[in-house]
Design an enzyme around this catalytic site. Structure first.
Site, PDB file in Angstrom:
ATOM      1  N   LYS A 174      70.903  21.707  61.913  1.00  0.00           N
ATOM      2  CA  LYS A 174      69.891  21.994  60.895  1.00  0.00           C
ATOM      3  C   LYS A 174      68.613  22.545  61.509  1.00  0.00           C
ATOM      4  O   LYS A 174      67.997  23.452  60.962  1.00  0.00           O
ATOM      5  CB  LYS A 174      69.533  20.724  60.105  1.00  0.00           C
ATOM      6  CG  LYS A 174      70.715  20.028  59.470  1.00  0.00           C
ATOM      7  CD  LYS A 174      70.286  18.787  58.688  1.00  0.00           C
ATOM      8  CE  LYS A 174      69.566  17.723  59.499  1.00  0.00           C
ATOM      9  NZ  LYS A 174      70.411  17.045  60.505  1.00  0.00           N
ATOM     10  N   ARG A 204      66.184  11.963  53.561  1.00  0.00           N
ATOM     11  CA  ARG A 204      67.254  11.278  54.285  1.00  0.00           C
ATOM     12  C   ARG A 204      67.718  10.029  53.556  1.00  0.00           C
ATOM     13  O   ARG A 204      68.682   9.405  53.996  1.00  0.00           O
ATOM     14  CB  ARG A 204      66.720  10.859  55.650  1.00  0.00           C
ATOM     15  CG  ARG A 204      67.377  11.577  56.835  1.00  0.00           C
ATOM     16  CD  ARG A 204      66.682  11.048  58.060  1.00  0.00           C
ATOM     17  NE  ARG A 204      67.330  11.294  59.301  1.00  0.00           N
ATOM     18  CZ  ARG A 204      67.010  12.273  60.151  1.00  0.00           C
ATOM     19  NH1 ARG A 204      66.120  13.170  59.818  1.00  0.00           N
ATOM     20  NH2 ARG A 204      67.596  12.356  61.320  1.00  0.00           N
ATOM     21  N   ARG A 223      73.021  17.619  74.009  1.00  0.00           N
ATOM     22  CA  ARG A 223      71.605  17.895  73.788  1.00  0.00           C
ATOM     23  C   ARG A 223      70.745  16.942  74.617  1.00  0.00           C
ATOM     24  O   ARG A 223      69.691  17.316  75.122  1.00  0.00           O
ATOM     25  CB  ARG A 223      71.282  17.733  72.296  1.00  0.00           C
ATOM     26  CG  ARG A 223      69.875  18.110  71.938  1.00  0.00           C
ATOM     27  CD  ARG A 223      69.690  18.187  70.444  1.00  0.00           C
ATOM     28  NE  ARG A 223      69.637  16.876  69.825  1.00  0.00           N
ATOM     29  CZ  ARG A 223      69.539  16.684  68.508  1.00  0.00           C
ATOM     30  NH1 ARG A 223      69.539  17.703  67.691  1.00  0.00           N
ATOM     31  NH2 ARG A 223      69.473  15.470  68.017  1.00  0.00           N
ATOM     32  N   ARG A 281      66.089  14.123  74.897  1.00  0.00           N
ATOM     33  CA  ARG A 281      65.570  13.339  73.782  1.00  0.00           C
ATOM     34  C   ARG A 281      65.916  11.871  73.956  1.00  0.00           C
ATOM     35  O   ARG A 281      67.060  11.517  74.207  1.00  0.00           O
ATOM     36  CB  ARG A 281      66.162  13.848  72.464  1.00  0.00           C
ATOM     37  CG  ARG A 281      65.213  14.771  71.751  1.00  0.00           C
ATOM     38  CD  ARG A 281      65.833  15.297  70.492  1.00  0.00           C
ATOM     39  NE  ARG A 281      66.116  14.259  69.505  1.00  0.00           N
ATOM     40  CZ  ARG A 281      66.290  14.523  68.217  1.00  0.00           C
ATOM     41  NH1 ARG A 281      66.201  15.767  67.787  1.00  0.00           N
ATOM     42  NH2 ARG A 281      66.560  13.568  67.376  1.00  0.00           N
ATOM     43  N   ARG A 316      72.749   6.399  64.825  1.00  0.00           N
ATOM     44  CA  ARG A 316      72.213   7.444  63.945  1.00  0.00           C
ATOM     45  C   ARG A 316      73.289   8.016  63.031  1.00  0.00           C
ATOM     46  O   ARG A 316      73.032   8.329  61.875  1.00  0.00           O
ATOM     47  CB  ARG A 316      71.557   8.551  64.785  1.00  0.00           C
ATOM     48  CG  ARG A 316      70.208   8.086  65.345  1.00  0.00           C
ATOM     49  CD  ARG A 316      69.752   8.924  66.498  1.00  0.00           C
ATOM     50  NE  ARG A 316      69.394  10.252  66.077  1.00  0.00           N
ATOM     51  CZ  ARG A 316      69.548  11.330  66.837  1.00  0.00           C
ATOM     52  NH1 ARG A 316      70.062  11.221  68.036  1.00  0.00           N
ATOM     53  NH2 ARG A 316      69.176  12.494  66.402  1.00  0.00           N
TER      54      ARG A 316
HETATM   55  P1  AMP Z   1      65.720  14.175  63.572  1.00  0.00           P
HETATM   56  O1  AMP Z   1      65.082  15.007  64.610  1.00  0.00           O
HETATM   57  O2  AMP Z   1      65.603  14.796  62.187  1.00  0.00           O
HETATM   58  O3  AMP Z   1      67.131  13.796  63.887  1.00  0.00           O
HETATM   59  O4  AMP Z   1      64.877  12.821  63.482  1.00  0.00           O
HETATM   60  C1  AMP Z   1      64.744  11.959  64.595  1.00  0.00           C
HETATM   61  C2  AMP Z   1      64.398  10.545  64.121  1.00  0.00           C
HETATM   62  O5  AMP Z   1      63.173  10.561  63.381  1.00  0.00           O
HETATM   63  C3  AMP Z   1      65.405   9.912  63.185  1.00  0.00           C
HETATM   64  O6  AMP Z   1      66.469   9.292  63.861  1.00  0.00           O
HETATM   65  C4  AMP Z   1      64.537   8.908  62.440  1.00  0.00           C
HETATM   66  O7  AMP Z   1      64.253   7.773  63.244  1.00  0.00           O
HETATM   67  C5  AMP Z   1      63.241   9.678  62.274  1.00  0.00           C
HETATM   68  N1  AMP Z   1      63.225  10.491  61.030  1.00  0.00           N
HETATM   69  C6  AMP Z   1      63.171  11.850  60.951  1.00  0.00           C
HETATM   70  N2  AMP Z   1      63.153  12.249  59.676  1.00  0.00           N
HETATM   71  C7  AMP Z   1      63.221  11.110  58.917  1.00  0.00           C
HETATM   72  C8  AMP Z   1      63.267  10.850  57.515  1.00  0.00           C
HETATM   73  N3  AMP Z   1      63.242  11.843  56.613  1.00  0.00           N
HETATM   74  N4  AMP Z   1      63.326   9.563  57.118  1.00  0.00           N
HETATM   75  C9  AMP Z   1      63.337   8.548  57.992  1.00  0.00           C
HETATM   76  N5  AMP Z   1      63.314   8.715  59.324  1.00  0.00           N
HETATM   77  C10 AMP Z   1      63.248   9.995  59.794  1.00  0.00           C
END
Ligand code: AMP
Length: 188
Positions: free
Chosen positions: A13, A88, A127, A133, A144
């Site tokens: 994404k 989410r 990654r 990360r 996750r």
């Molecule tokens: P991502 O880069 O989108 O995979 O986000 C990394 C982490 O940030 C996730 O595993 C969550 O801990 C937090 N996070 C990101 N976006 C959200 C969201 N919309 N709601 C809740 N937690 C989020």
């Protein structure tokens, strides 16, 4: 146009959101990126979010909604946004519908990125090696994906009820997936 990119962590994404934002000239609302910047900068938001992120858990809805609302209020978000990694949870999806509706707008299109589980794990661990990360460790990756299945996957049927979601095969090269995204969004 307001577009939501839906899909598991590692589905691509972020990469496709970046490409699409460039093509359409609209800002990206990528909550994960915003949170990572906050953690790096050591802001109160970052301090609040860090533990959840490191555990592979979701940051509480009210925290997320606060940062999204702030972003949507900025002038450059007026012609539309690309939401990546948000919403989410069902509560976030309902909240963004209400927020947009109050501005006479809505979620116009949702692209669901479909990738087999085995490939997601391989991508996320790959990654980790490249980007370093903190939340791409084997244990966090498992968590996750589990959180995705439980909290986020139900959003597909939420958006099916609104007839705005289309799933794409998100395997293959970045260019191949970009073509499929364009077909759904109808980018010329
Ligand atoms: P991502 O880069 O989108 O995979 O986000 C990394 C982490 O940030 C996730 O595993 C969550 O801990 C937090 N996070 C990101 N976006 C959200 C969201 N919309 N709601 C809740 N937690 C989020």
């Amino acid at each position: 146009m307001n577009i939501v990119l839906l899909g598991a962590p590692g589905a691509g994404k972020g990469t496709q959101g970046e490409i699409l934002a460039g093509k359409l000239g609209v800002p990206k609302v990528a909550t994960g990126d915003m949170l990572r910047s906050a953690v790096k900068a050591g802001t109160p938001l970052g301090k609040q979010a860090q533990a959840y992120m490191e555990q592979g858990e979701l940051v509480p809805d009210e925290v997320i909604l606060g940062i999204v609302e702030e972003k949507l209020a900025s002038a450059d978000a007026e012609s539309g946004v690309i939401m990546d990694g948000f919403p989410r949870t069902l509560a976030q999806a309902v909240a963004i519908d209400e927020l947009l509706s109050a501005r006479g707008s809505r979620v116009h299109k949702v692209v669901n990125f479909a990738v087999p589980d085995g490939e997601l794990t391989v991508r996320l661990l790959g990654r980790a090696a490249v980007e370093g990360r903190a939340d791409d460790t084997p244990e966090t990756v498992r968590k996750r994906l589990e959180v995705y299945r439980k909290e986020t996957e139900p959003l597909i049927s939420y958006y099916q009820k609104q007839s705005v979601v289309k799933s794409i095969d998100a395997t293959g090269t970045v260019d191949e997936v970009a073509v499929r995204v364009d077909e759904v969004i109808a980018v010329p």
